[in-house]
Write a protein that holds these residues in place. Structure first.
Motif, short mmCIF file in Angstrom:
data_model
loop_
_atom_site.label_atom_id
_atom_site.label_comp_id
_atom_site.label_asym_id
_atom_site.label_seq_id
_atom_site.Cartn_x
_atom_site.Cartn_y
_atom_site.Cartn_z
N ILE A 64 34.64 28.56 39.82
CA ILE A 64 34.95 29.91 39.34
C ILE A 64 35.80 30.62 40.39
O ILE A 64 35.43 30.65 41.57
CB ILE A 64 33.66 30.71 39.09
CG1 ILE A 64 32.82 30.00 38.03
CG2 ILE A 64 33.96 32.14 38.68
CD1 ILE A 64 31.38 30.50 37.95
N ILE A 65 36.94 31.14 39.96
CA ILE A 65 37.81 31.90 40.88
C ILE A 65 37.90 33.34 40.38
O ILE A 65 38.32 33.59 39.26
CB ILE A 65 39.23 31.30 40.94
CG1 ILE A 65 39.18 29.83 41.37
CG2 ILE A 65 40.13 32.11 41.88
CD1 ILE A 65 40.54 29.13 41.32
N ALA A 66 37.47 34.28 41.21
CA ALA A 66 37.63 35.69 40.87
C ALA A 66 38.86 36.22 41.58
O ALA A 66 39.07 35.93 42.76
CB ALA A 66 36.40 36.49 41.29
N VAL A 67 39.69 36.96 40.83
CA VAL A 67 40.92 37.49 41.41
C VAL A 67 40.78 39.01 41.52
O VAL A 67 40.53 39.68 40.52
CB VAL A 67 42.14 37.14 40.52
CG1 VAL A 67 43.43 37.59 41.20
CG2 VAL A 67 42.17 35.65 40.22
N GLY A 68 40.92 39.54 42.73
CA GLY A 68 40.85 41.00 42.85
C GLY A 68 40.62 41.45 44.28
O GLY A 68 39.61 41.09 44.89
#
Lengths: 418, 418
Positions: free
Chosen positions: B5-9
Motif C-alpha cells: 500500500i502506497i499513500a501519497v500526500g
C-alpha cells in the motif's frame, strides 16, 4: 538532511493498529527543520526488513526505526540493523539492571528472553527507556544515522524528547534555528478562522502558518526559521500579535495544552471551583475535567441529568419550563447551571443540554445545544449548533462548555491569565 | 498474492494526519486472504513517487495507492502511475457528468482544474466515486495490478467495498472462502488470556487466532479459510466452543461492538435501568453509556462524586465510613452503588472509586479501584488493580464497571443474552 521512518511490526500490516508513531516522529522532525521523505512499514521478517534498510540507506541521511525491540522471537530490529551496519550486539549493563529490578520488584522470574531486551548494537549511543524495558539507540554507518525506538508510544515519546532530540540537534550544529509554536482555538470553525487570516496564510513564507482542524478545535502551527533564537522569536512575535488582533478572543491556549488543562490551571490559580450539570454530553465535561491531575482542588463533582425526572428532581427545573420551553432550551440551561452551582456550593456552574442525535428531539434539530455558565452575579447561556454525528455533537458541546468556562474565568479575573 | 500500500500526500509526512487508510486496507485485504508486505508514504513529488512505484513493481503483485486524485496541482498520482505503466490519461464521461452535476447543483462555476478529476488512465477499470468527485481505478501492467483510491476515508471505504473488493475477488476465482470473527473480552489481561489458550495459539493453522490488547480489553480475531462457507463456519464453530469453554466468562461481545453497546442493548432487552455514582472516573461510565443511541431508555443519569462532601451530601456515605475505611474502600463503593440506585429509582446502581494517580491517596496505591454493582437484592463489590497512567486507570476502571454490569444483567436474566 533527508529523513525516513520505518515501522517494524506485522500487526501494522494486518491492520490491527494504526501507525501513529510515524505521525508523531514526522511532526517532531519537521518542527526541528528535518524533512521527512518516506514512511514505510515492514513485518517481523528479517529479509524484508534488510531489503528495506538497503533502500533507505541509498536515499536517506537519517533512518528512524520503531518497534521490534521487545523480548519475543518476533522482535528482530536490533539484530537486522546490526547485520546491516556490520556490527555485533552486546549487553548494556544499565539496561540489564533496569530489567532485573523490574522483575525483582514484581517478584517474577526473569527469563533469558527478557535479557535480550538489554542488548544493544556495539558502539551505539544508548537512549535509556524510562517508561519501559527496551532501550533505544543510535548508530552511524557510511554517513547514515540509524535511530531505533521501541514501538509503544508511551515509551517512544519520552525517549524521543529526552534523548533523541538532543542527538539530532548535535547532528546539525550549523542548522538554522527553528522555532515552532501552536496556537489553539475553540468556538470558531476552521474556514471562518482561515478566512479572517487569508492574507497572512496566502503570503506566508517565514514564519509559516499551518492550520489544522480537530474535532471542535482549530490549531495554527507557526514555524519560523532564522539565524538566531532571538531573530526567530522576534519574527514569530509580530505574527502572533497580528493573529491575536484578529481572532485572539477564540484562542484558549498554546502548544500541546488541552482545554481542560487550561481550565483547571486557571481555576486553581484564581481559587475558583466549578460543578457541572450535563444532559446531552452525559458526563463528558465532568470526565474531561477529572482527566487533569489536581482537578479535585477545583471540581467537587456534577450531576448527569439525562432524564427529565433528574432535571426536575435533582436540579429543580420546574415542570412548566420543561413543558413550555422543553429540556433543550435557554431557560433549562440557565436553571441547570444555576442550580448545580448552588447544590455543589461552587463559584461557577456549567450546564449542557442539546440534541445529540441521531433523531431530532422536541422538534429541535440534531446539534442544537444550549450551554449555561452561572457565576455569583450573572448567568450566560450560549446557543450553538454543532451538527454532525452523535459523537461529534457530544465532543464539540463538551469542548465549547470548557471553552466558555475559560472565558468566564478570564472575564472574572480581568483577563490576567492568558 | 503479495500486496503493498502506497499513500501519497505531504500532509502525512508532515505528521498532520495519520495514515488510517493503510490500516483499513490492510484489514480488508487480510480478511480476503491477501497478505500485505509493505506500507509506504511518499509526498506530493513525482520523482519520489515514480521511484517508489519502481520498488513496488519489483516486489509485489498488487499495489494499492491512496490519495493524490484531487483537483489541485499537487495531486499527481494518476499522472505518475500513467507514465509508470506507459499509458495516457483520458476523460471519463460518467465521472465528468457527476462533477458537472455537482457544480450545477451548488450553482458554482466549474474550473478546468475540476475537470482533471474526471481523467482516468487509458484502459483502466473505473471505480465510481459515489461520495465524492474523483473516481478510483485499476490498471494492470506486467502482471502487477495497480489500484488507485481517493484519500478521504469517506470516499475510499465505500468505493473499496462496492468496486475494489469485487475486482480483487475476480483476480483469484479459485481463492478459498475466508471467514473472520472477533471475540471481545474484558476483565482478563492479554497474557492471562493467552496462557489459557496457549496450546490453541501455538498449534493454530486454520483457523488462525490473533490476540490483540487494547486499553482494558482483549480481542481474539479468528480467521478460517475453507473451500465453502459452510466448511469455514464449521471449523470456526468448534474453535469458538473450545475458547468459550476456557475463558467464556470474560467474553462480552463479538466483532466491532463496544461494552456500552452490549450493555445498553441488554438493559433495553430486559427492561432494566441503571444509574452511576462515579468518583475516580469522573463521569466516564455515564458518558460511555450515553454514547449509545437509545441510552435514554435505560439510563436516567448519575452523580459525579469527586469530592468527599458530595459522597456524603448527595449519596449518604457516612463520615465514619470515610474516616475509618476511606473513600477508596469496599464499604464506600457499596454505599455509593446502593444509594445512587435508590436516588435514581433504577434497577441497578454502579459505583467506581479508586486512585487515578499520579499520586497515591489514603496511602493506597495508584490503580486500586473498587467497583460496586447494586441490584434489588444484592450488592457486589469488585476490588481490582488497574495500575498505569491516570488515563489508563480511568479508562480501565470505566470499562470494568461496564463489564461487571453486563455480567450482572446476564446473571439476573439467567444468561439468556450472549
Amino acid at each position: 538532511m533527508k529523513a525516513e521512518i520505518i515501522a517494524v511490526g506485522t500487526e501494522l500490516l494486518l491492520g490491527q493498529i494504526v501507525n501513529t508513531n510515524a505521525q508523531f516522529l514526522s511532526e517532531q522532525l519537521n518542527a526541528q527543520g528535518i524533512s521527512v521523505y518516506f514512511h514505510s512499514v515492514v513485518g517481523d521478517n528479517p529479509d524484508r526488513l534488510a531489503a528495506q534498510l538497503a533502500i533507505a540507506h541509498s536515499r536517506s541521511d537519517l533512518v528512524l526505526l520503531t518497534g521490534g525491540l521487545g523480548s519475543t522471537k518476533d522482535d528482530l530490529t536490533k539484530e537486522v540493523v546490526a547485520r546491516h551496519v556490520g556490527r555485533s550486539l552486546k549487553l548494556e549493563p544499565q539496561a540489564l539492571k533496569r530489567i532485573q529490578r523490574f522483575f525483582e520488584a514484581r517478584q517474577m522470574p526473569m527469563t533469558e528472553n527478557n535479557k535480550r531486551q538489554a542488548l544493544i548494537i556495539d558502539g551505539a549511543r544508548v537512549f535509556p527507556n524510562e517508561t519501559g524495558l527496551a532501550p533505544g539507540m543510535a548508530v552511524k554507518h557510511e554517513g547514515v544515522h540509524y535511530l531505533l525506538f521501541p514501538g509503544p508510544p508511551g515509551e517512544l515519546k519520552p525517549m524521543y524528547f529526552k534523548y533523541a532530540r538532543p542527538y539530532l540537534v548535535e547532528l546539525s550544529p550549523d542548522q538554522h534555528v527553528v522555532h515552532s509554536k501552536v496556537m489553539r482555538f475553540c468556538g470558531i470553525g476552521e474556514s471562518a478562522l482561515e478566512s479572517r487570516l487569508l492574507d497572512l496564510i496566502d503570503n506566508q513564507t517565514n514564519p509559516t502558518i499551518a492550520p489544522l482542524a480537530k474535532e471542535g478545535e482549530v490549531t495554527l502551527r507557526l514555524t519560523s526559521f532564522a539565524k538566531s533564537k532571538a531573530d526567530a522569536e522576534q519574527k514569530m512575535a509580530s505574527l502572533i500579535r497580528e493573529i491575536q488582533a484578529r481572532v485572539g478572543k477564540y484562542q484558549y491556549g498554546w502548544d500541546e495544552e488541552t482545554l481542560e488543562e487550561v481550565l483547571v490551571r486557571q481555576l486553581h490559580h484564581n481559587n475558583l471551583t466549578v460543578a457541572a450539570a450535563e444532559s446531552c454530553t452525559g458526563g463528558l465535561v465532568c470526565h474531561s475535567i477529572t482527566r487533569v491531575n489536581g482537578a479535585s482542588q477545583v471540581f467537587p463533582g456534577g450531576i448527569v441529568c439525562y432524564a427529565n425526572d433528574v432535571k426536575m428532581g435533582e436540579l429543580g427545573v420546574p415542570p412548566e419550563v420543561l413543558g413550555q420551553d422543553g429540556a433543550i432550551s435557554e431557560r433549562t440551561a440557565r436553571i441547570l447551571a444555576e442550580e448545580v452551582r448552588k447544590k455543589f456550593k461552587t463559584d461557577l456552574g456549567v450546564s449542557v443540554t442539546g440534541v445529540a442525535g441521531p433523531e431530532q428531539q422536541e422538534r429541535k434539530p440534531v446539534g442544537l445545544v444550549f450551554i449555561g455558565v452561572a457565576g455569583e452575579h450573572k448567568t450566560r447561556v450560549y446557543k450553538v449548533n454543532v451538527g454532525g454525528s452523535r459523537h461529534t455533537v457530544q465532543t464539540r458541546a463538551a469542548k465549547l462548555a470548557l471553552f466558555y468556562l475559560i472565558r468566564t474565568v478570564e472575564e472574572l479575573v480581568g483577563n490576567q491569565s492568558g
